[in-house]
Design an enzyme around this catalytic site. Sequence first.
Site, short mmCIF file in Angstrom:
data_model
loop_
_atom_site.label_atom_id
_atom_site.label_comp_id
_atom_site.label_asym_id
_atom_site.label_seq_id
_atom_site.Cartn_x
_atom_site.Cartn_y
_atom_site.Cartn_z
CB CYS A 124 53.46 -18.75 32.40
SG CYS A 124 52.37 -20.03 33.51
CG ASP A 193 45.65 -20.67 29.93
OD1 ASP A 193 46.75 -20.09 29.87
OD2 ASP A 193 45.40 -21.66 30.52
P1 RI2 Z 1 50.09 -25.39 27.54
C1 RI2 Z 1 49.02 -22.32 31.85
O1 RI2 Z 1 47.91 -21.72 32.57
C2 RI2 Z 1 49.82 -20.68 31.00
O2 RI2 Z 1 49.00 -19.69 31.17
C3 RI2 Z 1 50.19 -21.66 29.86
O3 RI2 Z 1 50.68 -20.23 28.96
C4 RI2 Z 1 49.05 -22.15 29.44
O4 RI2 Z 1 48.53 -22.84 30.56
C5 RI2 Z 1 49.01 -22.94 28.12
O5 RI2 Z 1 50.06 -24.07 28.39
P2 RI2 Z 1 47.86 -22.32 34.03
O6 RI2 Z 1 47.46 -23.76 33.92
O7 RI2 Z 1 48.99 -26.02 27.07
O8 RI2 Z 1 49.59 -22.42 34.65
O9 RI2 Z 1 50.93 -24.70 26.26
O10 RI2 Z 1 47.16 -21.54 34.83
O11 RI2 Z 1 51.22 -26.24 28.47
#
Ligand code: RI2
Length: 312
Positions: A124, A193
């Site tokens: 991701c 998350d």
């Molecule tokens: P940071 C994201 O979720 C991903 O799962 C990623 O690992 C997590 O948030 C943390 O991201 P999504 O919003 O806070 O893409 O480290 O569903 O940037």
Amino acid sequence: MTILLETAEKIRNMEIRGAGRIARAAALALKDEAKSIETDSLDDFNGKMKAAYKMLYLTRPTAVSLPNALRIVMRYKAATVEEARSQIIANADAFVTGSENAVKRIGEIGARRIKDGYTIMTHCNSSAAAQIIQTAFKTKKDISVIATETRPRMQGYVTVDIMQKAGIPTTLILDSAVRYNMKKADAVVVGADAITVNGNLINKVGTSQLALAAHEARVPFIVAAETYKFSPRTLLGELVEIEERDPSEVLSPEMQKKWPNLKIANPAFDITPHSYIDLICTEIGAIPPEMAYWVITEKLGWEIEEAGENGI
Ligand code: RI2
């Protein structure tokens, strides 16, 4: 449209995404709302702030950074509207600065675990995980990255873009090619998350497959997570809700018409058991997942009662 409405919509449709970014955007939306409410009545002000809180709270259910940020910003005790307003503004600014500093600190701490010559697999797009990789690269480590596409929203492209701009050699792989490629990896670094009281990780769907494959191949599995990614409500025995997103993210409406009886499941996150996690890099240090209880009770400092206030 007000900044509050715009932010809520952008979080919902994932224009603003990534648990940390969502938290910072929500904090700033509350700040803007506090600045723009025109009233002399504290009750009226409090009511409007609670409504704003609720609107942001309900945008996405899984990333605990969102309710944690909202609660931090809303911790005010005031006798007048002006006092309340200035406390909320100060809380929001402190949260955003603290959050940005936390990501930098995680980068420094995590980079020490990356040795020269390492290939790092990531999933991701996580700012905290990317910060570890970029910090390691800046210290002249000859590292490379394997990035998964991350269907259906393809956040892997965001990771690829960051790595390419930083000049870090990167290989893009299919999500289904994780196990095949794990033998080329020296470490896995992912974001979070939410982290539960027993140290389990909730992260982008597919993360648990990286963890399984890493475990099998004896590759260290490292999580990059600010302390506000730890979930106080899990202390009360609650489970973290896994967001189920629209089927059209997986299959276009036209294709869905072709198979009217087809069911489509689209969970956005999955759960990685703590036993597959070697280390969680937080801004207060690199800790084992078993320390989640301590982070929630001592660092976040939230009483069980507060954590259980039904979120709102
Ligand atoms: P940071 C994201 O979720 C991903 O799962 C990623 O690992 C997590 O948030 C943390 O991201 P999504 O919003 O806070 O893409 O480290 O569903 O940037």
